[in-house]
Write a protein that holds these residues in place. Structure first.
Motif, PDB file in Angstrom:
ATOM      1  N   LEU A  75       0.811  -1.212   0.000  1.00 51.39           N
ATOM      2  CA  LEU A  75       0.000   0.000   0.000  1.00 51.39           C
ATOM      3  C   LEU A  75       0.849   1.270   0.000  1.00 51.39           C
ATOM      4  N   LYS A  76       1.963   1.242   0.757  1.00 50.54           N
ATOM      5  CA  LYS A  76       2.799   2.433   0.836  1.00 50.54           C
ATOM      6  C   LYS A  76       3.388   2.765  -0.525  1.00 50.54           C
ATOM      7  N   GLU A  77       3.929   1.747  -1.215  1.00 47.02           N
ATOM      8  CA  GLU A  77       4.507   1.983  -2.532  1.00 47.02           C
ATOM      9  C   GLU A  77       3.451   2.523  -3.500  1.00 47.02           C
ATOM     10  N   LEU A  78       2.239   1.952  -3.426  1.00 49.70           N
ATOM     11  CA  LEU A  78       1.158   2.401  -4.306  1.00 49.70           C
ATOM     12  C   LEU A  78       0.768   3.843  -4.021  1.00 49.70           C
ATOM     13  N   SER A  79       0.604   4.196  -2.755  1.00 53.14           N
ATOM     14  CA  SER A  79       0.162   5.553  -2.415  1.00 53.14           C
ATOM     15  C   SER A  79       1.191   6.602  -2.826  1.00 53.14           C
ATOM     16  N   PHE A  80       2.490   6.307  -2.657  1.00 52.67           N
ATOM     17  CA  PHE A  80       3.509   7.285  -3.048  1.00 52.67           C
ATOM     18  C   PHE A  80       3.633   7.385  -4.566  1.00 52.67           C
ATOM     19  N   ALA A  81       3.429   6.263  -5.259  1.00 53.16           N
ATOM     20  CA  ALA A  81       3.463   6.322  -6.723  1.00 53.16           C
ATOM     21  C   ALA A  81       2.318   7.175  -7.252  1.00 53.16           C
ATOM     22  N   LEU A  82       1.135   7.010  -6.680  1.00 56.84           N
ATOM     23  CA  LEU A  82       0.001   7.828  -7.082  1.00 56.84           C
ATOM     24  C   LEU A  82       0.234   9.297  -6.752  1.00 56.84           C
ATOM     25  N   ALA A  83       0.851   9.569  -5.603  1.00 56.15           N
ATOM     26  CA  ALA A  83       1.141  10.958  -5.224  1.00 56.15           C
ATOM     27  C   ALA A  83       2.060  11.615  -6.235  1.00 56.15           C
ATOM     28  N   GLY A  84       3.057  10.853  -6.735  1.00 54.19           N
ATOM     29  CA  GLY A  84       3.974  11.415  -7.727  1.00 54.19           C
ATOM     30  C   GLY A  84       3.270  11.753  -9.027  1.00 54.19           C
ATOM     31  N   ILE A  85       2.367  10.878  -9.484  1.00 57.23           N
ATOM     32  CA  ILE A  85       1.648  11.148 -10.731  1.00 57.23           C
ATOM     33  C   ILE A  85       0.698  12.338 -10.563  1.00 57.23           C
ATOM     34  N   VAL A  86       0.031  12.386  -9.418  1.00 59.21           N
ATOM     35  CA  VAL A  86      -0.879  13.501  -9.167  1.00 59.21           C
ATOM     36  C   VAL A  86      -0.117  14.828  -9.124  1.00 59.21           C
TER      37      VAL A  86
END
Length: 479
Positions: free
Chosen positions: A318-329
């Motif tokens: 979950l942590k990797e996913l949330s930070f990846a989404l934050a970067g794209i956003v």
């Protein structure tokens, strides 16, 4: 019971303007002190305002008829009528306003954004405001203008940075429940999620919103399942996350074919090709799910997808996913053009713009006059008052309507219609209307306000009035 509504048809009606007052000032020793009729009040507007505390259009689903209050009529002693109260309707962020034909009237995004759905009518002028050197004591006042009314469609498109899409029971609600503080309904049967759920995620210094869209199935873009109703909620998202079920119990499904089907539905819906995609292989806490994820991950990466493995139950990945989404956003926000300050655009009218048009309606065989001023003047005129009709004739003449009718070929007795076909005022045209003031003599003057009459004349007039009253008493008795 319905708790979420994202599309309603709303019937709005702005307030009507109050009528002006025709009055003459009267007081002791000054019985005829001149016109003192006040103006009517303005009708209230119907305004839509974005309110972050509102998340659904449910109130308008139950009460679709909304009307602002009317302006009050004017009164004597130069008292203007009270303005109608504006009706403010709060709507969710992301509400789109359309007309009955589907044309977009406004896209309301951002706290405090407003749109006037119905403008209140003008108040009519009282006879005090209509007085002039030529018309010292008008015996009429202008009527109030009706407020705008009509039907509009409100359509909610969720404002979120990330949208989770996928088949029913793919685990989207479970993911949003562990990534954010949202608490959606979670159960082990399809279509548990019936409405979009929103959650707020914090990843480092980036805060973004994530939406859980109800499950899609083949044919969603044509109306099957719940897809057509909720696909609009992914239109504003910066990134789409495909949530693939790696532990499905259905023998005719697999994650890759699920992805292909959902992508085809998004393509058919249209307008989403430019959004970056991320694939989440969900439910890897199940042994068969982990094995299937290891098997299909290389194929998905070959297609160019960024792939993450996650489990909402075991809370892994979950942590990797949330930070990846934050970067794209963050990248999407940086790429958006900065909003410029509001600029005032001045569009002067053309030098040959008369403010109205005259055309010949061959179907109804009338000359039709269209224009904002002539149509408003018609609505403001009391046709039971000859003086008000003459005043209208003078206004139309000064605007150039008479000359335009002559140039268009109108002749005496031809029909003339002012206004739209369904609500027009029709009359037989007489060119002498251009001399409306002369037709009624010195219209608007009150001879009672002229210079004092000689004493002998006043006595003769008083005796004549007394004799007339005595005669009426004998014939009809007391009033």
């Amino acid at each position: 019971m319905t708790t979420f509504v994202d599309r309603v048809e709303l019937h709005v009606a702005a307030g009507n303007g109050g009528h002006g007052c025709a009055s003459v000032h009267r007081e002791k020793f000054k019985p005829l002190g001149g016109p003192d009729g006040g103006n009517g009040g303005r009708g209230g507007d119907v305004t839509l305002v974005v309110d972050q505390s509102v998340t659904t259009l449910l109130d308008y689903h139950h009460s679709p008829h909304r009307k602002a209050t009317n302006g009050q009529p004017g009164a004597g002693d130069n008292r203007s009528g009270k303005d109608g109260q504006d009706l403010v309707l709060p709507v969710p962020d992301g509400t789109v306003v359309l007309d009955k034909q589907g044309n977009v009237l406004a896209d309301l995004v951002g706290e405090g954004t407003t749109y006037v759905a119905g403008q209140g009518g003008r108040g009519g002028l009282g006879n005090a405001a209509l007085a002039s050197a030529r018309r010292k004591a008008p015996g009429f006042a202008l009527l109030g203008v009706p407020g705008e009314s009509g039907d509009i469609v409100l359509e909610l498109k969720t404002v979120a940075d990330v949208a989770l899409v996928g088949y029913p029971s793919a685990g989207k609600s479970s993911l949003i429940s562990v990534l954010s503080a949202a608490k959606p309904k979670i159960a082990d049967y399809p279509f548990t999620t019936l409405v979009p759920n929103l959650g707020v995620v914090t990843a480092g210094s980036t805060v973004y919103t994530i939406a859980d869209v109800p499950g899609l199935i083949p044919g969603a873009s044509q109306g099957k399942g719940l897809g057509l109703e909720f696909l609009r909620h992914v239109e504003r998202c910066s990134v789409l996350v495909h949530v693939l079920d790696t532990a499905t119990l259905e023998s005719d499904r697999d994650p890759v074919s699920d992805l292909d089907i959902i992508e085809e539905e998004l393509k058919q819906y249209g307008g989403l090709d430019d959004r970056p995609r991320i694939v989440v292989l969900n439910k890897i806490d199940i042994p068969d799910g982990q094995e299937l994820a290891d098997m299909i991950r290389p194929e998905l990466e070959e297609r160019g997808y960024q792939v993450f493995e996650a489990s909402a139950v075991a809370r892994t990945g979950l942590k990797e996913l949330s930070f990846a989404l934050a970067g794209i956003v963050a990248q999407a926000r940086a790429a958006k053009p900065k909003e410029e300050a509001t600029r005032i655009v001045i569009r002067p009218k053309a030098v040959d713009d008369a403010g109205f048009t005259v055309t010949f309606d061959q179907v109804n065989e009338v000359y039709r006059v269209r224009g904002e001023k002539p149509e408003r003047w018609i609505r403001q005129t009391d046709f039971n008052n000859d003086e008000a009709v003459g005043y209208l004739a003078d206004r139309l003449n000064r605007l150039g309507v008479e000359d335009a009718l002559m140039k268009a070929g109108a002749r005496t007795g031809d029909g003339v219609a002012i206004g739209p076909e369904e609500n027009a005022v029709v009359f037989d045209w007489e060119p002498t209307m251009m001399a409306g003031a002369e037709m009624l003599g010195r219209r608007g003057e009150d001879h009672r306000l002229e210079a004092p009459r000689p004493a002998a004349q006043r006595r003769r007039d008083r005796d004549a009035e007394r004799d007339e009253a005595d005669q009426e008493f004998k014939e009809f008795g007391p009033f």
